[in-house]
Design a protein around this motif. Structure first.
Motif, PDB file in Angstrom:
ATOM      1  N   ASN A  15      24.616  11.227  26.082  1.00 47.95           N
ATOM      2  CA  ASN A  15      24.852  10.400  27.250  1.00 47.95           C
ATOM      3  C   ASN A  15      24.990   8.946  26.886  1.00 47.95           C
ATOM      4  O   ASN A  15      24.242   8.121  27.352  1.00 47.95           O
ATOM      5  CB  ASN A  15      23.703  10.592  28.233  1.00 47.95           C
ATOM      6  N   TYR A  16      25.919   8.653  26.042  1.00 50.00           N
ATOM      7  CA  TYR A  16      26.042   7.233  25.746  1.00 50.00           C
ATOM      8  C   TYR A  16      27.160   6.633  26.590  1.00 50.00           C
ATOM      9  O   TYR A  16      28.044   7.339  27.042  1.00 50.00           O
ATOM     10  CB  TYR A  16      26.249   6.983  24.261  1.00 50.00           C
ATOM     11  N   PRO A  17      27.071   5.356  26.826  1.00 48.99           N
ATOM     12  CA  PRO A  17      28.020   4.751  27.753  1.00 48.99           C
ATOM     13  C   PRO A  17      29.404   4.597  27.136  1.00 48.99           C
ATOM     14  O   PRO A  17      29.531   4.142  26.008  1.00 48.99           O
ATOM     15  CB  PRO A  17      27.407   3.398  28.057  1.00 48.99           C
ATOM     16  N   LEU A  18      30.418   4.988  27.876  1.00 49.19           N
ATOM     17  CA  LEU A  18      31.788   4.753  27.433  1.00 49.19           C
ATOM     18  C   LEU A  18      32.262   3.399  27.932  1.00 49.19           C
ATOM     19  O   LEU A  18      33.035   2.728  27.277  1.00 49.19           O
ATOM     20  CB  LEU A  18      32.717   5.838  27.985  1.00 49.19           C
ATOM     21  N   THR A 111      41.567   9.383  33.453  1.00 57.53           N
ATOM     22  CA  THR A 111      42.546  10.340  32.940  1.00 57.53           C
ATOM     23  C   THR A 111      43.682   9.594  32.254  1.00 57.53           C
ATOM     24  O   THR A 111      44.135   9.985  31.187  1.00 57.53           O
ATOM     25  CB  THR A 111      43.099  11.174  34.099  1.00 57.53           C
ATOM     26  N   ASP A 112      44.094   8.479  32.861  1.00 55.38           N
ATOM     27  CA  ASP A 112      45.156   7.690  32.232  1.00 55.38           C
ATOM     28  C   ASP A 112      44.712   7.179  30.869  1.00 55.38           C
ATOM     29  O   ASP A 112      45.480   7.167  29.917  1.00 55.38           O
ATOM     30  CB  ASP A 112      45.542   6.512  33.131  1.00 55.38           C
ATOM     31  N   VAL A 113      43.456   6.756  30.805  1.00 55.72           N
ATOM     32  CA  VAL A 113      42.939   6.279  29.513  1.00 55.72           C
ATOM     33  C   VAL A 113      43.014   7.397  28.491  1.00 55.72           C
ATOM     34  O   VAL A 113      43.442   7.205  27.352  1.00 55.72           O
ATOM     35  CB  VAL A 113      41.488   5.779  29.657  1.00 55.72           C
ATOM     36  N   MET A 114      42.612   8.582  28.922  1.00 57.31           N
ATOM     37  CA  MET A 114      42.619   9.706  27.998  1.00 57.31           C
ATOM     38  C   MET A 114      44.034  10.048  27.553  1.00 57.31           C
ATOM     39  O   MET A 114      44.240  10.584  26.485  1.00 57.31           O
ATOM     40  CB  MET A 114      41.992  10.940  28.658  1.00 57.31           C
ATOM     41  N   CYS A 115      45.002   9.759  28.422  1.00 56.58           N
ATOM     42  CA  CYS A 115      46.375  10.085  28.074  1.00 56.58           C
ATOM     43  C   CYS A 115      46.954   9.091  27.076  1.00 56.58           C
ATOM     44  O   CYS A 115      48.005   9.326  26.499  1.00 56.58           O
ATOM     45  CB  CYS A 115      47.252  10.097  29.323  1.00 56.58           C
ATOM     46  N   ASN A 116      46.297   7.991  26.896  1.00 53.32           N
ATOM     47  CA  ASN A 116      46.767   7.006  25.946  1.00 53.32           C
ATOM     48  C   ASN A 116      46.652   7.585  24.543  1.00 53.32           C
ATOM     49  O   ASN A 116      45.566   7.898  24.088  1.00 53.32           O
ATOM     50  CB  ASN A 116      45.885   5.760  26.092  1.00 53.32           C
ATOM     51  N   PRO A 117      47.754   7.746  23.861  1.00 56.08           N
ATOM     52  CA  PRO A 117      47.684   8.367  22.530  1.00 56.08           C
ATOM     53  C   PRO A 117      46.909   7.522  21.540  1.00 56.08           C
ATOM     54  O   PRO A 117      46.491   8.028  20.512  1.00 56.08           O
ATOM     55  CB  PRO A 117      49.151   8.493  22.127  1.00 56.08           C
ATOM     56  N   PHE A 118      46.701   6.277  21.823  1.00 53.72           N
ATOM     57  CA  PHE A 118      45.962   5.432  20.890  1.00 53.72           C
ATOM     58  C   PHE A 118      44.478   5.410  21.194  1.00 53.72           C
ATOM     59  O   PHE A 118      43.704   4.785  20.494  1.00 53.72           O
ATOM     60  CB  PHE A 118      46.528   4.005  20.906  1.00 53.72           C
ATOM     61  N   TYR A 119      44.112   6.088  22.246  1.00 49.48           N
ATOM     62  CA  TYR A 119      42.684   6.131  22.570  1.00 49.48           C
ATOM     63  C   TYR A 119      42.064   7.363  21.929  1.00 49.48           C
ATOM     64  O   TYR A 119      42.586   8.469  22.057  1.00 49.48           O
ATOM     65  CB  TYR A 119      42.478   6.167  24.085  1.00 49.48           C
ATOM     66  N   PRO A 121      39.235   9.904  22.068  1.00 51.58           N
ATOM     67  CA  PRO A 121      38.217  10.331  23.034  1.00 51.58           C
ATOM     68  C   PRO A 121      36.825  10.155  22.458  1.00 51.58           C
ATOM     69  O   PRO A 121      36.554  10.560  21.329  1.00 51.58           O
ATOM     70  CB  PRO A 121      38.544  11.801  23.252  1.00 51.58           C
ATOM     71  N   GLY A 122      35.956   9.570  23.241  1.00 46.86           N
ATOM     72  CA  GLY A 122      34.599   9.345  22.765  1.00 46.86           C
ATOM     73  C   GLY A 122      34.355   7.907  22.357  1.00 46.86           C
ATOM     74  O   GLY A 122      33.230   7.454  22.311  1.00 46.86           O
ATOM     75  N   ASP A 123      35.411   7.185  22.048  1.00 43.13           N
ATOM     76  CA  ASP A 123      35.215   5.776  21.729  1.00 43.13           C
ATOM     77  C   ASP A 123      34.857   5.011  22.992  1.00 43.13           C
ATOM     78  O   ASP A 123      35.240   5.403  24.091  1.00 43.13           O
ATOM     79  CB  ASP A 123      36.510   5.185  21.156  1.00 43.13           C
ATOM     80  N   ARG A 124      34.152   3.929  22.785  1.00 42.53           N
ATOM     81  CA  ARG A 124      33.874   3.090  23.947  1.00 42.53           C
ATOM     82  C   ARG A 124      35.203   2.516  24.437  1.00 42.53           C
ATOM     83  O   ARG A 124      36.059   2.157  23.631  1.00 42.53           O
ATOM     84  CB  ARG A 124      32.903   1.992  23.570  1.00 42.53           C
ATOM     85  N   ILE A 125      35.334   2.474  25.726  1.00 49.01           N
ATOM     86  CA  ILE A 125      36.637   2.115  26.278  1.00 49.01           C
ATOM     87  C   ILE A 125      36.758   0.613  26.424  1.00 49.01           C
ATOM     88  O   ILE A 125      35.856  -0.064  26.920  1.00 49.01           O
ATOM     89  CB  ILE A 125      36.824   2.787  27.653  1.00 49.01           C
ATOM     90  N   GLN A 126      37.864   0.102  25.948  1.00 48.26           N
ATOM     91  CA  GLN A 126      38.140  -1.310  26.159  1.00 48.26           C
ATOM     92  C   GLN A 126      39.529  -1.356  26.732  1.00 48.26           C
ATOM     93  O   GLN A 126      40.504  -1.117  26.030  1.00 48.26           O
ATOM     94  CB  GLN A 126      38.102  -2.067  24.836  1.00 48.26           C
ATOM     95  N   SER A 127      39.614  -1.597  27.984  1.00 46.37           N
ATOM     96  CA  SER A 127      40.938  -1.528  28.569  1.00 46.37           C
ATOM     97  C   SER A 127      41.062  -2.527  29.689  1.00 46.37           C
ATOM     98  O   SER A 127      40.353  -2.457  30.683  1.00 46.37           O
ATOM     99  CB  SER A 127      41.182  -0.125  29.093  1.00 46.37           C
ATOM    100  N   ARG A 128      41.972  -3.429  29.495  1.00 45.76           N
ATOM    101  CA  ARG A 128      42.213  -4.361  30.591  1.00 45.76           C
ATOM    102  C   ARG A 128      43.029  -3.674  31.660  1.00 45.76           C
ATOM    103  O   ARG A 128      42.881  -3.943  32.839  1.00 45.76           O
ATOM    104  CB  ARG A 128      42.911  -5.609  30.074  1.00 45.76           C
ATOM    105  N   THR A 129      43.853  -2.792  31.217  1.00 44.94           N
ATOM    106  CA  THR A 129      44.693  -2.068  32.161  1.00 44.94           C
ATOM    107  C   THR A 129      43.830  -1.333  33.166  1.00 44.94           C
ATOM    108  O   THR A 129      44.117  -1.294  34.349  1.00 44.94           O
ATOM    109  CB  THR A 129      45.534  -1.024  31.411  1.00 44.94           C
ATOM    110  N   LEU A 130      42.788  -0.743  32.655  1.00 47.05           N
ATOM    111  CA  LEU A 130      41.931   0.037  33.523  1.00 47.05           C
ATOM    112  C   LEU A 130      41.349  -0.836  34.620  1.00 47.05           C
ATOM    113  O   LEU A 130      41.298  -0.452  35.773  1.00 47.05           O
ATOM    114  CB  LEU A 130      40.810   0.661  32.691  1.00 47.05           C
ATOM    115  N   VAL A 131      40.940  -2.016  34.205  1.00 48.19           N
ATOM    116  CA  VAL A 131      40.351  -2.924  35.181  1.00 48.19           C
ATOM    117  C   VAL A 131      41.387  -3.279  36.245  1.00 48.19           C
ATOM    118  O   VAL A 131      41.140  -3.191  37.433  1.00 48.19           O
ATOM    119  CB  VAL A 131      39.824  -4.184  34.486  1.00 48.19           C
ATOM    120  N   VAL A 132      42.564  -3.620  35.758  1.00 45.50           N
ATOM    121  CA  VAL A 132      43.617  -4.011  36.696  1.00 45.50           C
ATOM    122  C   VAL A 132      43.941  -2.844  37.620  1.00 45.50           C
ATOM    123  O   VAL A 132      44.009  -2.973  38.825  1.00 45.50           O
ATOM    124  CB  VAL A 132      44.864  -4.431  35.900  1.00 45.50           C
TER     125      VAL A 132
END
Lengths: 197, 1133
Positions: A15-18, A111-119, A121-132
């Motif tokens: 249960n670590y934070p993504l 789901t969009d983050v997961m679809c990013n081929p450069f992401y 899975p399991g890494d902490r997420i850093q996404s400005r897109t997600l915020v927007v």
């Protein structure tokens, strides 16, 4: 300024934070603890669901537990990625339906983050897109007529481990944290309008 | 004001019970009275009525009753509830006073006694003047009373006594002092209870009656007070439903009061009391949800009623108390059977209470930090004349003043100052820790491990503030691993930071180092400047100097700590701290990797240790050593640099003993494995990295196995999934994530350089001596010694195969059971380079099926590695699977002399045994000989000569033999008669002379033998000729012990004329035979039916002509009539 709504979530095995985000950022540690402790309830709810009806079960876990000043909501995907949202109790504009749809939008964004081929899975997420994206989603969710309570809204996703064998839906699944942050609420100046900060 | 001013008064928290006083009992000197009193008060279980008893002297002064107010018009109440009121009705003003008096009905001095009793009653009544308290009389009697109505004197005197005492008959009781005391007492107290209820009922009525006099402007306080009193009396009356209803009303009324800074404390205090009562009753009525709802409402209503800002810590204290009390009530209800759940349990209330206690502490810290010169005001504004307040929740320096204006600001200031100064002496941490530990206990019960951890962190921090660093460390250390294992680095960092402060303040070296290591590591979310500071401190500590104090520590504590550190330095001897890193995330990462999963013993074993530092500045280490499961290798795997402690910071970026942050360093080790370890696994058991000087103070970071700490497994997993392309690095550098550890390797034997060939002709035939030719050729550059051959059945197959397979080196003799299935270590000598040797093996397989055979060649050779000469043992093995098949199939059948198939044979009558050998071998077989070995019960009719000697059978060819046999009569044998064995002696046609032949024995089938009464055989030529006489002689043999009557007849045939007896009846003696002679004269050529012979046995009707036909021919071939010319020509030939 009203106290904002921080939120996040985690998963069973790891249960670590993504992604955790809180707005505003003061006493962030407190919200981290709050999200972490809410996992007790998430775990319990997930184990109560059992393996039955994996496909049909409700992803939204509802209000996890009440505190004096905040409400903690949970959401868990079939692959056991968990979303937790902490909102100010005094914000009555956020009812169950609003929370539920926010979670759904968050899930889509995740789901969009997961679809990013450069992401990875399991890494902490850093996404400005997600915020927007979250911000825009929020705007759609609350049309101006409802939106007087919310002037701006940002959000983010965090996660834990992520397993590829999603279809198996094993309980050891992955974890994912996610937080929704909300900006200042209900200031008289902004009454009746929605703007994106 | 006591530090417990926030605690609820005991009279509020107890369960109200009807108060009854007993007078006239001398419990000290009178045994009977003592027994009566004990029966009242001892052993009061839940099934007894709820009364609280008290023994008082008969002339006890009860609280005076104030004169009844006739009008409230001018009455201004001074507060809501007097502090003494609840206690007064619980413990001072009785509902019933009982006068005990010893008096028997037959008392001789009745008159005197009666008036004494009346006097006592009168005294009690006097002191209760104005109250509605009931009075009752209990006569203690020595005699058991008669049933009511039978004792006339008793009824009369009872009436008289009631009259004298002005009592109703219901208030006079008799207590016979007999064996059944407890029973009487229980009946008595039930009666008392009824009286008490009546009393409280009238009290409620009385209070209610005041209501009509009240008006809403001046008597608001009285509304609350009266409502509270009604509820409280209802509770005393045990009418909890009405009590609850009235408390609820009171609660609403209390919030209708006009609140102002001056009375807010009183309002909150009363609201708290009433709320407590409501929640308590709700739990008692088993409606916990109502209790929770009431409490939530209460908190929401009161949360914002902070009151005076200067005393805001009082509000926090009050809030904390509300939550704590509710938690207690909840917990108590659970103990009585209520079920709580994860999200609704007392823990949350204790937690919130702790939160408010923390807030109280913060506020107190902010508001009460007066200069030391500020002295406690004198006279003490908190002192009251009586030592207690008149009304709950009022300020002692302005009791009973209802005005919202402060008449005396000076006095007010002094009062606030006094309260603030008092607050300073409160040990907040103790309160907070108690509440937190209550909450921890609850959350533990309700499966909230993370909540529990969080609260323990708070406890730890509180202990830190309370300067109990040992306890703080213990708690923090306990929960740290939970956060670490779940990967919540932000939270872990925060906990570690506090822990580091504690260990600094206690000068705990090992803890200080451990926490520093982790705070410098990648799991720490500290900023780089913080990390730099910690790293500098760590280096200082390793060089035996004091570290700088941690920020935000108490100045006094820092001073003490600095002294402790100074002591540590002066004591410093050689301290080596070994820290196992597998349970945390240190700032140096380590991976060990053998270059290969296995090494041949003739090449050196090589492995790399990768190290990476995550700290902000380069760090130097003094030693790196690796331990193995075989400790003999440890000595070869050490890197050490003789460096002085002072050099640690110098030459930082150079030298191999230096770790540059973010860069992966690789250290190559190699050693030569011992030849004994061939076939064994070599494992790295630990990697130790020494920081600091081993002679002085140093830290040994010890990784178990091939490196890895609490976070590395997860990181490796993530890295392995990652698709990201890693940036290019300069030559010789590696990416940390691309290194995959390998902590063990196998030592395997040197690669053999010989060839082993097998030559043979499969498949093998059952039981033959199968020849396998092994050729070994050396390709080594030097001579090889001690070549040994192990050959035979590969172990590990079906155990039955081992018994049916035999191997020998000598093919000239057949091997038997005593030969092994596997020949081991056959020495075959030495081989020079290029030389080859051959070895013949013979294998005998007793059963069909496939077998795996192993040929294993081992030898010794001298080699040199790393300038060390070692003797290597090499081996090469070959396996081959050989199928075994039957060489031939043998079919056996019994036929009659007419070659007709026989189901059974007849005693003494010859028959034929035919054998058919069909070759199944792909190779040609030579049958050396065959032999029929008859069982004793069988007799040959002629010579038993083999007809197959030296016959060669190709694949699919068959060889048949035929033997004529006879079976003497044996009587009726079950299952038939054994025939004997057929033995074929054979070998491969290709086999050499000296290979022995193999005898295959075939057991012939049993045959059923049957007796017949008469045997007939015929003598006749093999053919006939047209118109030439054909003499036929029939022999009729009697096979029985009886004289047989036989009817013989011959049917005429178209093809023959014949002479002889056409029909005859004759008699044959036992064992003899009769001949019948016929002359047949063939008329037609071709295959002709003979005139049929019919025999009828009178004694054996079963003997049929059908059976007869088996023995005698039924047709004959008749040649056409010859020509004389031909005869002549034949004669000429």
């Amino acid at each position: 300024m009203a106290v904002p709504l921080p939120g996040d979530k985690t998963v069973v095995a790891q249960n670590y934070p993504l992604y955790i985000r809180s707005v505003p950022t003061e006493s962030e540690l407190k919200f981290h603890y709050m999200v972490h402790t809410s996992l007790d309830v998430v775990d319990e709810k997930i184990s109560a669901m059992g393996k039955a009806l994996v496909d049909q079960r409700e992803l939204y876990l509802g209000l996890l537990y009440p505190t004096e000043d905040y409400k903690v909501y949970g959401y868990v995907t079939n692959s056991k990625v968990k979303f937790v949202m902490v909102v100010d109790s005094s914000n009555t504009a956020l009812r169950d339906n609003e929370i539920r749809s926010m979670f759904r939008k968050l899930h889509n964004s995740y789901t969009d983050v997961m679809c990013n081929p450069f992401y990875n899975p399991g890494d902490r997420i850093q996404s400005r897109t997600l915020v927007v994206l979250g911000t825009m989603t929020r705007q759609k969710t609350l049309p101006p007529s409802q939106g007087q309570a919310v002037t701006a809204c940002k959000w983010a996703v965090l996660g834990g481990t992520w397993r590829r064998e999603i279809s198996k839906g094993d309980s050891a699944g992955s974890s994912f944290i996610f937080s929704l942050l909300q900006g200042p609420t209900r200031t008289p100046d902004h009454k009746g309008s929605v703007s994106l900060a | 004001m006591s530090p417990t001013q926030w605690d609820f008064p005991v009279e509020l928290c107890c369960r109200p019970m009807a108060f009854v006083t007993l007078t006239g009992l001398d419990v000290v000197y009178n045994a009977v009275h003592r027994a009566v009193w004990d029966a009242f008060c001892a052993n009061r279980r839940a099934d007894r009525v709820p009364i609280s008893f008290k023994v008082l002297p008969g002339d006890h002064e009860y609280p005076k009753c104030r004169p009844k107010r006739t009008s409230y018009e001018w009455y201004i109440p001074k507060g809501i509830l007097k502090t003494g009121w609840m206690n007064k009705h619980l413990n001072l003003v009785p509902a019933l006073v009982v006068v005990f008096y010893e008096l028997d009905w037959d008392e001789p001095q009745w008159k005197e006694k009666q008036s004494e009793c009346a006097t006592r009653v009168e005294i009690v009544r006097q002191s209760l003047q104005g109250r509605n308290t009931k009075v009752a009389v209990v006569l203690i009697q020595k005699k058991t009373p008669l049933p009511p109505g039978e004792d006339v004197i008793a009824s009369e005197r009872a009436a008289a006594l009631c009259n004298a005492c002005e009592l109703s008959g219901k208030s006079l009781f008799v207590l016979p002092h007999t064996d059944h005391l407890v029973g009487y007492i229980i009946r008595l107290e039930n009666a008392f209870y009824e009286h008490a209820q009546t009393y409280y009922y009238t009290e409620i009525r009385r209070v209610k009656s005041h209501k009509e006099f009240l008006n809403k402007t001046t008597h608001q306080l009285l509304f609350v007070r009266h409502q509270f009193k009604i509820a409280f009396f209802s509770e005393l009356k045990q009418d909890t439903q009405n009590a609850l209803k009235n408390y609820r009303t009171a609660y609403n009324l209390v919030h209708e009061l006009r609140a102002h800074e001056t009375n807010i404390l009183e309002i909150k205090t009363m609201a708290g009391f009433i709320n407590y009562k409501i929640c308590r009753l709700c739990f008692q009525h088993n409606t916990p949800l109502d209790a929770i709802a009431q409490f939530r409402k209460h908190v929401d209503l009161c949360k914002k009623k902070i009151g005076s800002a200067e005393l805001s810590f009082e509000h926090a204290a009050w809030m904390s108390k509300q939550f704590q009390a509710f938690g207690d009530l909840f917990d108590e209800a659970i103990k009585l059977g209520l079920t709580a759940i994860q999200t609704q349990n007392p823990g949350f209330y204790y937690q919130q209470a702790a939160y408010y206690a923390q807030e109280r502490k913060q506020l107190a810290k902010a508001l009460c930090h007066h200069e030391p010169s500020v002295t406690y005001p004198s006279p003490d504004p908190l002192e009251t004349q009586t030592g207690v307040l008149d009304f709950y929740g009022q300020r002692s320096w302005r009791q009973g003043i209802l005005s919202f204006d402060l008449s005396d600001p000076e006095k007010e200031k002094a009062g606030i100052l006094a309260v603030q100064l008092k607050e300073r002496s409160v040990v907040h941490s103790e309160i907070i820790i108690t509440l937190l530990s209550n909450a921890v206990a609850q959350f533990k019960k309700y499966k909230c491990p993370r909540m529990k951890s969080h609260l323990m962190v708070q406890m730890g921090e509180e202990y830190y503030y309370a300067k109990d660093y040992t306890k703080a460390l213990k708690l923090l250390d306990y929960v740290m691993c939970d956060y670490r294992s779940e990967g919540w680095w932000t939270l872990l960092t925060s906990i570690l930071t506090t822990a580091l402060k504690c260990s600094y303040l206690m000068a705990q070296l090992k803890d200080y180092i451990t926490y520093s290591l982790e705070l410098l590591g990648r799991a720490s979310t500290l900023k780089d400047d913080q990390k730099s500071r910690i790293e500098k401190n760590l280096i200082n500590v390793l060089m035996n100097e004091s570290p700088d104090p941690e920020p935000d520590c108490d100045i006094l504590a820092v001073k003490t700590a600095q002294k402790l550190w100074a002591d540590r330095i002066s004591l410093a001897g050689s301290n080596v701290f070994t820290i196992g890193v597998q349970d945390f995330v240190p700032f140096v990462q380590c991976k060990a990797k053998f270059h290969a999963p296995s090494f041949h013993v003739d090449v050196p074993v090589q492995f790399d240790i990768y190290l990476k530092a995550d700290c902000p500045h380069p760090i130097r280490f003094s030693k790196l050593c690796v331990s193995f499961n075989n400790q003999e290798y440890n000595q070869f795997c050490v890197i050490e640099e003789a460096s002085k402690a002072s050099e640690v910071l110098e030459n930082l970026t150079q030298g191999k003993m230096c770790l540059v942050p973010g860069k992966t360093r690789k250290f190559l080790f190699k050693f030569v494995a011992k030849t004994e370890d061939v076939g064994k696994k070599i494992e790295i058991t630990s990697v130790d990295l020494v920081l600091g000087n081993e002679a002085g103070r140093c830290v040994v970071l010890s990784w178990q196995g091939g490196g890895g700490d609490a976070a590395s497994a997860q990181e490796a997993l993530q890295a392995s999934r990652s698709f990201k392309r890693r940036p290019k690095l300069a030559a010789g550098e590696v990416h940390w994530d691309s290194v995959v550890g390998q902590a063990s390797t196998m030592i395997i034997s040197r690669v053999p350089n010989i060839s082993v060939h097998l030559r043979h002709d499969p498949p093998a035939l059952t039981n033959e001596m199968y020849c396998l030719l092994v050729t070994v050729e050396s390709h080594e550059k030097t001579p090889i010694r001690d070549v040994k051959l192990t050959a035979g059945l590969k172990p590990g197959q079906d155990a039955n195969l081992t018994q049916k397979t035999h191997v020998t080196l000598h093919g000239t003799e057949l091997c038997d059971e005593s030969y092994p299935a596997l020949l081991t270590d056959i020495p075959v000598g030495d081989l020079h380079p290029g030389e080859q040797l051959e070895k013949m093996l013979y294998i005998r397989c007793g059963t069909v099926g496939s077998r795996m055979f192993l040929v294993y060649v081992s030898y010794l050779i001298n080699t040199t590695i790393e300038e060390k000469e070692i003797i290597c043992k090499c081996h090469k093995d070959e396996t081959v699977t050989i199928e075994t098949v039957f060489p031939f199939d043998v079919a056996v059948k019994f036929v009659s002399t007419k070659f007709e198939h026989l189901e059974r044979v007849y005693a003494d009558i010859p028959f034929l045994l035919m054998t058919d050998v069909l070759s199944a071998s792909p190779w040609a077989l030579t049958v050396i000989s065959s032999e029929l070995r008859l069982a004793p019960s069988m007799m040959p009719v002629d010579q038993l000569e083999s007809q197959l000697d030296k016959v060669v059978l190709q694949t699919g060819e068959s060889a048949s033999e035929c033997f004529c046999l006879r079976c003497p009569s044996t009587g009726n044998v079950e299952g038939g008669v054994a025939t004997g064995h057929y033995i074929i002696s054979w070998k491969r046609t290709s086999a050499t002379e000296n290979i022995p032949a193999i005898s295959t024995v075939i057991t012939l089938p049993h045959v059923i033998v049957e007796n017949i009464p008469l045997h007939v055989n015929a003598d006749l030529p093999s053919f006939g000729r047209v118109r030439e006489s054909l003499p036929v002689k029939y022999h009729l043999q009697n096979k029985t012990d009886l004289v047989q009557d036989v009817e013989v007849s011959v049917e005429p045939s178209d093809a023959f004329m014949f002479s002889g007896l056409k029909q005859i009846r004759l008699r044959i003696l036992p064992g003899t035979e009769q001949e019948m002679l016929y002359n047949f004269y063939p008329l037609m050529a071709g295959y002709q039916q003979l005139p049929s012979l019919n025999i009828n046995l009178l004694r054996f009707p079963n003997f049929t002509n059908q059976l007869l036909r088996r023995f005698i021919p039924t047709s004959i071939f008749v040649k056409p009539q010859g020509r004389l010319v031909d005869d002549a020509s034949i004669a000429a030939v």
